[in-house]
Design a protein around this motif. Structure first.
Motif, PDB file in Angstrom:
ATOM      1  N   ALA A  22       0.830  -1.207   0.000  1.00  0.00           N
ATOM      2  CA  ALA A  22       0.000   0.000   0.000  1.00  0.00           C
ATOM      3  C   ALA A  22       0.861   1.252   0.000  1.00  0.00           C
ATOM      4  O   ALA A  22       0.495   2.276  -0.587  1.00  0.00           O
ATOM      5  N   TYR A  23       2.034   1.177   0.644  1.00  0.00           N
ATOM      6  CA  TYR A  23       2.914   2.336   0.690  1.00  0.00           C
ATOM      7  C   TYR A  23       3.503   2.631  -0.687  1.00  0.00           C
ATOM      8  O   TYR A  23       3.743   3.790  -1.030  1.00  0.00           O
ATOM      9  N   ALA A  24       3.720   1.584  -1.490  1.00  0.00           N
ATOM     10  CA  ALA A  24       4.182   1.785  -2.863  1.00  0.00           C
ATOM     11  C   ALA A  24       3.117   2.507  -3.676  1.00  0.00           C
ATOM     12  O   ALA A  24       3.436   3.360  -4.516  1.00  0.00           O
ATOM     13  N   ALA A  25       1.844   2.175  -3.425  1.00  0.00           N
ATOM     14  CA  ALA A  25       0.753   2.845  -4.132  1.00  0.00           C
ATOM     15  C   ALA A  25       0.711   4.330  -3.778  1.00  0.00           C
ATOM     16  O   ALA A  25       0.465   5.183  -4.652  1.00  0.00           O
ATOM     17  N   ARG A  26       0.955   4.657  -2.521  1.00  0.00           N
ATOM     18  CA  ARG A  26       0.973   6.066  -2.110  1.00  0.00           C
ATOM     19  C   ARG A  26       2.097   6.824  -2.814  1.00  0.00           C
ATOM     20  O   ARG A  26       1.898   7.936  -3.312  1.00  0.00           O
ATOM     21  N   ILE A  27       3.277   6.219  -2.846  1.00  0.00           N
ATOM     22  CA  ILE A  27       4.414   6.886  -3.486  1.00  0.00           C
ATOM     23  C   ILE A  27       4.149   7.082  -4.975  1.00  0.00           C
ATOM     24  O   ILE A  27       4.431   8.146  -5.546  1.00  0.00           O
ATOM     25  N   ALA A  28       3.604   6.053  -5.636  1.00  0.00           N
ATOM     26  CA  ALA A  28       3.295   6.165  -7.063  1.00  0.00           C
ATOM     27  C   ALA A  28       2.242   7.240  -7.302  1.00  0.00           C
ATOM     28  O   ALA A  28       2.312   7.990  -8.283  1.00  0.00           O
ATOM     29  N   GLY A  29       1.251   7.317  -6.406  1.00  0.00           N
ATOM     30  CA  GLY A  29       0.221   8.335  -6.554  1.00  0.00           C
ATOM     31  C   GLY A  29       0.782   9.737  -6.452  1.00  0.00           C
ATOM     32  O   GLY A  29       0.412  10.633  -7.223  1.00  0.00           O
ATOM     33  N   ARG A  31       3.970  10.595  -7.009  1.00  0.00           N
ATOM     34  CA  ARG A  31       4.889  10.829  -8.120  1.00  0.00           C
ATOM     35  C   ARG A  31       4.155  11.142  -9.418  1.00  0.00           C
ATOM     36  O   ARG A  31       4.617  11.958 -10.217  1.00  0.00           O
ATOM     37  N   THR A  32       3.021  10.475  -9.646  1.00  0.00           N
ATOM     38  CA  THR A  32       2.274  10.691 -10.884  1.00  0.00           C
ATOM     39  C   THR A  32       1.213  11.776 -10.753  1.00  0.00           C
ATOM     40  O   THR A  32       0.650  12.220 -11.755  1.00  0.00           O
ATOM     41  N   GLY A  33       0.924  12.178  -9.510  1.00  0.00           N
ATOM     42  CA  GLY A  33      -0.130  13.158  -9.302  1.00  0.00           C
ATOM     43  C   GLY A  33      -1.525  12.572  -9.397  1.00  0.00           C
ATOM     44  O   GLY A  33      -2.514  13.310  -9.441  1.00  0.00           O
ATOM     45  N   ARG A  34      -1.631  11.248  -9.412  1.00  0.00           N
ATOM     46  CA  ARG A  34      -2.921  10.562  -9.528  1.00  0.00           C
ATOM     47  C   ARG A  34      -3.164   9.727  -8.272  1.00  0.00           C
ATOM     48  O   ARG A  34      -3.176   8.506  -8.312  1.00  0.00           O
ATOM     49  N   ILE A  35      -3.359  10.395  -7.148  1.00  0.00           N
ATOM     50  CA  ILE A  35      -3.460   9.704  -5.866  1.00  0.00           C
ATOM     51  C   ILE A  35      -4.708   8.841  -5.803  1.00  0.00           C
ATOM     52  O   ILE A  35      -4.663   7.668  -5.404  1.00  0.00           O
ATOM     53  N   ALA A  36      -5.858   9.402  -6.191  1.00  0.00           N
ATOM     54  CA  ALA A  36      -7.109   8.636  -6.134  1.00  0.00           C
ATOM     55  C   ALA A  36      -7.045   7.411  -7.041  1.00  0.00           C
ATOM     56  O   ALA A  36      -7.472   6.311  -6.665  1.00  0.00           O
ATOM     57  N   LEU A  37      -6.482   7.576  -8.237  1.00  0.00           N
ATOM     58  CA  LEU A  37      -6.379   6.455  -9.170  1.00  0.00           C
ATOM     59  C   LEU A  37      -5.436   5.386  -8.650  1.00  0.00           C
ATOM     60  O   LEU A  37      -5.691   4.182  -8.812  1.00  0.00           O
ATOM     61  N   SER A  38      -4.346   5.800  -8.002  1.00  0.00           N
ATOM     62  CA  SER A  38      -3.398   4.816  -7.478  1.00  0.00           C
ATOM     63  C   SER A  38      -4.069   3.935  -6.419  1.00  0.00           C
ATOM     64  O   SER A  38      -3.840   2.720  -6.378  1.00  0.00           O
ATOM     65  N   PHE A 105       2.906   0.336 -10.166  1.00  0.00           N
ATOM     66  CA  PHE A 105       1.710   1.157 -10.000  1.00  0.00           C
ATOM     67  C   PHE A 105       1.743   2.353 -10.947  1.00  0.00           C
ATOM     68  O   PHE A 105       0.707   2.721 -11.523  1.00  0.00           O
ATOM     69  N   ALA A 106       2.918   2.970 -11.094  1.00  0.00           N
ATOM     70  CA  ALA A 106       3.032   4.118 -12.005  1.00  0.00           C
ATOM     71  C   ALA A 106       2.727   3.697 -13.441  1.00  0.00           C
ATOM     72  O   ALA A 106       2.026   4.415 -14.176  1.00  0.00           O
ATOM     73  N   ALA A 107       3.235   2.523 -13.838  1.00  0.00           N
ATOM     74  CA  ALA A 107       2.948   2.023 -15.186  1.00  0.00           C
ATOM     75  C   ALA A 107       1.461   1.716 -15.345  1.00  0.00           C
ATOM     76  O   ALA A 107       0.856   2.011 -16.382  1.00  0.00           O
ATOM     77  N   GLY A 108       0.867   1.123 -14.314  1.00  0.00           N
ATOM     78  CA  GLY A 108      -0.563   0.822 -14.359  1.00  0.00           C
ATOM     79  C   GLY A 108      -1.407   2.081 -14.441  1.00  0.00           C
ATOM     80  O   GLY A 108      -2.403   2.127 -15.171  1.00  0.00           O
ATOM     81  N   VAL A 222       1.684  17.104  -2.319  1.00  0.00           N
ATOM     82  CA  VAL A 222       0.991  17.558  -3.531  1.00  0.00           C
ATOM     83  C   VAL A 222       1.032  19.074  -3.650  1.00  0.00           C
ATOM     84  O   VAL A 222       1.253  19.621  -4.756  1.00  0.00           O
ATOM     85  N   ASP A 223       0.847  19.796  -2.522  1.00  0.00           N
ATOM     86  CA  ASP A 223       0.848  21.266  -2.618  1.00  0.00           C
ATOM     87  C   ASP A 223       2.254  21.860  -2.530  1.00  0.00           C
ATOM     88  O   ASP A 223       2.425  23.087  -2.590  1.00  0.00           O
ATOM     89  N   GLY A 224       3.264  20.993  -2.378  1.00  0.00           N
ATOM     90  CA  GLY A 224       4.653  21.459  -2.449  1.00  0.00           C
ATOM     91  C   GLY A 224       5.258  21.902  -1.143  1.00  0.00           C
ATOM     92  O   GLY A 224       6.420  22.333  -1.119  1.00  0.00           O
ATOM     93  N   SER A 225       4.523  21.797  -0.038  1.00  0.00           N
ATOM     94  CA  SER A 225       5.079  22.241   1.243  1.00  0.00           C
ATOM     95  C   SER A 225       6.013  21.206   1.867  1.00  0.00           C
ATOM     96  O   SER A 225       6.764  21.530   2.788  1.00  0.00           O
ATOM     97  N   VAL A 226       5.949  19.961   1.384  1.00  0.00           N
ATOM     98  CA  VAL A 226       6.858  18.895   1.827  1.00  0.00           C
ATOM     99  C   VAL A 226       7.458  18.260   0.584  1.00  0.00           C
ATOM    100  O   VAL A 226       6.760  18.050  -0.415  1.00  0.00           O
ATOM    101  N   SER A 227       8.752  17.941   0.645  1.00  0.00           N
ATOM    102  CA  SER A 227       9.428  17.367  -0.519  1.00  0.00           C
ATOM    103  C   SER A 227       9.054  15.902  -0.695  1.00  0.00           C
ATOM    104  O   SER A 227       8.665  15.222   0.261  1.00  0.00           O
ATOM    105  N   GLU A 228       9.195  15.425  -1.925  1.00  0.00           N
ATOM    106  CA  GLU A 228       8.920  14.019  -2.208  1.00  0.00           C
ATOM    107  C   GLU A 228       9.904  13.116  -1.474  1.00  0.00           C
ATOM    108  O   GLU A 228       9.544  12.016  -1.043  1.00  0.00           O
ATOM    109  N   ALA A 229      11.143  13.598  -1.311  1.00  0.00           N
ATOM    110  CA  ALA A 229      12.149  12.800  -0.593  1.00  0.00           C
ATOM    111  C   ALA A 229      11.725  12.583   0.863  1.00  0.00           C
ATOM    112  O   ALA A 229      11.878  11.483   1.405  1.00  0.00           O
TER     113      ALA A 229
END
Length: 267
Positions: A22-29, A31-38, A105-108, A222-229
């Motif tokens: 599930a955590y991989a799905a969150r990261i993919a969401g 990274r792709t900006g598609r959280i609901a779809l992930s 997940f990103a590919a999917g 998503v809003d940029g206040s926290v880095s992806e890292a």
């Protein structure tokens, strides 16, 4: 290990492996900006987990009945510890597969965005092109990822401790209630029904204390206040706390079973 126990451990591993991904799905969401779809795509995997869970209960219950008939208490406790070990190993494997899961997940997500069909996505996964994508997505955690854990965690220690406690209770809930049924066979139906109390308390911890924190962190990325890292580090820490909780379940098994057995006789 007999065939039935092997099947129980396998089903337990599948359930916990999917939960860890599930955590991989969150990261993919993120990274792709598609959280609901992930999460929608992750729910397809969740169906496999819930189906496995449906088969797991009857197999475990039969194990208890067999132990009662044959007076095999010591062997039963060892069997339950093996089941918990399979859960912990599956969570550890899931953590190692997070980079792979994130890429898949990103590919999917990309494929679904273009085709808008879950059926086509599932069929694509077994085609030569889909298998090629799966092969190319395989990746192991990098050494710098582990070194990055020294940076800001992104989640507080109370959240991580609460997550470990909740995951430990979820891992041990069903097993402890069934083992309590072995300890007090005259109240074994009552004991088995007390699983809902243990799992209910763990679910409250997850949905009231932990999930809001992770969801807020996701929105911050998503809003940029926290880095992806920072978000990736947070997911690693949450994954590790899930593993710690699953390992903690070994120590909780007998005390929880004794407490449930007492409660079943007291009611």
């Amino acid at each position: 290990m007999d065939t039935e126990l092997l099947l129980i451990c396998g089903l337990t591993a599948v359930i916990n492996l999917i939960g860890a991904l599930a955590y991989a799905a969150r990261i993919a969401g993120v990274r792709t900006g598609r959280i609901a779809l992930s999460f929608a795509l992750f729910n397809v995997l969740l169906l496999v987990s819930r189906t496995s869970n449906g088969f797991l209960g009857p197999f475990l219950a039969k194990r208890i009945e067999t132990a009662l008939a044959e007076s095999g208490g010591e062997a039963l406790l060892w069997d339950l510890r093996l089941v918990l070990l399979s859960a912990a190993l599956a969570v550890a494997l899931g953590i190692a597969l997070v980079p792979t899961g994130q890429r898949l997940f990103a590919a999917g997500i990309s494929f679904f965005q273009a085709r808008r069909s879950t059926t086509l996505l599932l069929l694509r996964s077994v085609t030569p092109a889909g298998l090629h994508t799966i092969r190319d997505s395989v990746a192991l955690p990098k050494a710098e990822t582990l070194r990055s854990l020294k940076g800001p965690r992104g989640v507080s220690w109370p959240v991580l401790i609460a997550n470990a406690a909740a995951q430990g209770l979820l891992a041990v809930g069903v097993l402890a209630s069934l083992y309590a049924g072995y300890l007090v066979p005259e109240f074994r139906v009552t004991a088995s029904q007390m699983t809902a109390i243990v799992n209910g308390f763990a679910t409250i911890l997850l949905f009231a204390l932990i999930d809001p924190q992770i969801s807020a962190l996701t929105d911050d990325v998503v809003d940029g206040s926290v880095s992806e890292a920072t978000f990736r580090r947070a997911m690693i820490w949450v994954s590790l706390s899930r593993l710690a909780g699953t390992l903690l379940a070994q120590a909780l098994l007998v005390p929880a079973a004794v407490a449930i057995a007492w409660a079943a006789g007291w009611l």
